[in-house]
Design an enzyme around this catalytic site. Sequence first.
Site, PDB file in Angstrom:
ATOM      1  N   GLY A  15       0.840  -1.188   0.000  1.00 53.75           N
ATOM      2  CA  GLY A  15       0.000   0.000   0.000  1.00 53.75           C
ATOM      3  C   GLY A  15       0.867   1.227   0.000  1.00 53.75           C
ATOM      4  O   GLY A  15       2.045   1.193   0.379  1.00 53.75           O
ATOM      5  N   ARG A  16       0.281   2.350  -0.421  1.00 55.53           N
ATOM      6  CA  ARG A  16       1.051   3.594  -0.464  1.00 55.53           C
ATOM      7  C   ARG A  16       0.143   4.786  -0.209  1.00 55.53           C
ATOM      8  O   ARG A  16      -1.051   4.744  -0.535  1.00 55.53           O
ATOM      9  CB  ARG A  16       1.761   3.735  -1.812  1.00 55.53           C
ATOM     10  CG  ARG A  16       0.822   3.769  -2.989  1.00 55.53           C
ATOM     11  CD  ARG A  16       1.410   3.219  -4.251  1.00 55.53           C
ATOM     12  NE  ARG A  16       1.874   1.857  -4.136  1.00 55.53           N
ATOM     13  CZ  ARG A  16       1.102   0.799  -4.217  1.00 55.53           C
ATOM     14  NH1 ARG A  16      -0.218   0.943  -4.365  1.00 55.53           N
ATOM     15  NH2 ARG A  16       1.586  -0.406  -4.103  1.00 55.53           N
ATOM     16  N   ASP A 238      -9.609  -0.534  -7.273  1.00 59.30           N
ATOM     17  CA  ASP A 238      -8.357   0.041  -7.783  1.00 59.30           C
ATOM     18  C   ASP A 238      -8.325   0.126  -9.305  1.00 59.30           C
ATOM     19  O   ASP A 238      -7.802   1.103  -9.860  1.00 59.30           O
ATOM     20  CB  ASP A 238      -7.136  -0.709  -7.242  1.00 59.30           C
ATOM     21  CG  ASP A 238      -7.205  -2.222  -7.410  1.00 59.30           C
ATOM     22  OD1 ASP A 238      -8.089  -2.713  -8.133  1.00 59.30           O
ATOM     23  OD2 ASP A 238      -6.362  -2.909  -6.798  1.00 59.30           O
ATOM     24  N   GLY A 412       1.712  -0.297 -12.627  1.00 62.96           N
ATOM     25  CA  GLY A 412       3.097  -0.713 -12.415  1.00 62.96           C
ATOM     26  C   GLY A 412       3.687  -1.485 -13.574  1.00 62.96           C
ATOM     27  O   GLY A 412       4.884  -1.364 -13.874  1.00 62.96           O
TER      28      GLY A 412
END
Length: 478
Positions: A15-16, A238, A412
Amino acid sequence: MEKHYLAIDIGASSGRHILGSVKEGKITFEEIYRFDNGMETKDGHLCWDVESLFAKIKEGMKQCKKIGKVPLTMGIDTWAVDFVLLDEENRILGNAVGYRDDRTKGMDDKVYEIIPLKDLYERTGIQKQIFNTVYQLMAVKEEKPEYLEQADSFLMIPDYFHYLLTGVKRQEYTNATTTQLVNPETGNWDYELIGKLGFPQKLFGQLSMPGTFVGKLRPEIEAELGFTCQVVLPATHDTGSAVMAVPMAEESGESKEDILYISSGTWSLMGTELDRADCSKESMEANFTNEGGYDFRFRYLKNIMGMWMIQSVRKEFAAAGQDYSFAGLCQMALKETIASIVDCNDSTFLAPKSMVKAVQDFCRRLGMQVPETAGEVAAVIYNSLADCYRDTVRELEAVTGKHYSSIHVVGGGSNAEYLNRLTANRTGRTVYAGPGEATAIGNLLAQMLAAGEFEDLKSAREAVYRSFAITEYKPDHM
């Protein structure tokens, strides 16, 4: 005065916390906190540690105060399909079981005893995946029926975290559609279907769209963090957030119907956007899904196993003392000539004890060359993904009747140069790769749109194009 927005993006492995702002029409952001995530075995099931995750959510938010950048709003997105059931005192019933757990084995048959798959798809437009919420709820009904009897609330994982922050329960639309219990025509729960399946209808309340204000932080949270802010719903799924961040050049003339994207992360979600869901037999047989998007758009896409396979392989090699970077694996794969291809969507790759062995066994069963080295295993996976993308483009164009000249790769996986080149060559389409942090950016966009920073999603996507580096890959034969 500069306005800050906080996106908390939690994936299956990490997570970020990302702080974003708008300056002269461009989006800037900085990562202020990062943490690990993963499922753990508890009471015989693979579960999420939601208590630990919430502690990390708060810890990251404290960094805002430390660096003097208190956000105007914040929002959380996570993966799809998983949920918690709360009793009347708002305590979790059982555990937050994760989608890779095998409790759903055979639950599809239980569901189809009540409603056939064809009818279920016609009603919801959601592709069959054994971990979908509908099958998870059926597993609860079969194994722990008392949980459904005692439940007072049903909240998807990000909805639960928003509730812990504000004390307000909201069920967000984009993630709700992944339950396979939402009617795409009404944009609301299919209560008749829910009743037929024997799930308590009271658990399913009004759905809220991305951009909805949930509320301010609870007083005790404000006291702990040292500040308050408004919680705003992003697209809490997401992929819903990532698709919002697909960049659009101002002069491109692209409409939402022209966009072909791959949201490339643990999963590869490949598709386009539609105004109306396609719940036809042809769409079902091609295994496309109609997930909810921002402003009632439909993310018409196919789930592909994605970077999960290469992530798992890298982790295995690291455990054996061979710690390769993703870039290193790409470089090694580039030098290999192995022609073996696996079906990335085969269930054997969902949660194997050894991904390397799963790939090798698949090749062995089909009489193909068995990859032995790290480079060969990586080459098989990357080439298999590119082939899967090519096949999906063909299926998508056959179903929609449209031609797509380019593919936007965000997330990503957009940093995987080798895979991007393979994708361009296998599909014959120009690939535009970036931004890498698409999910967090899309989360920020929902908040920025709610705050009036952009007029609409089109202008927000144009800002993404202006703000972040986009790399172009043309097919070699062009």
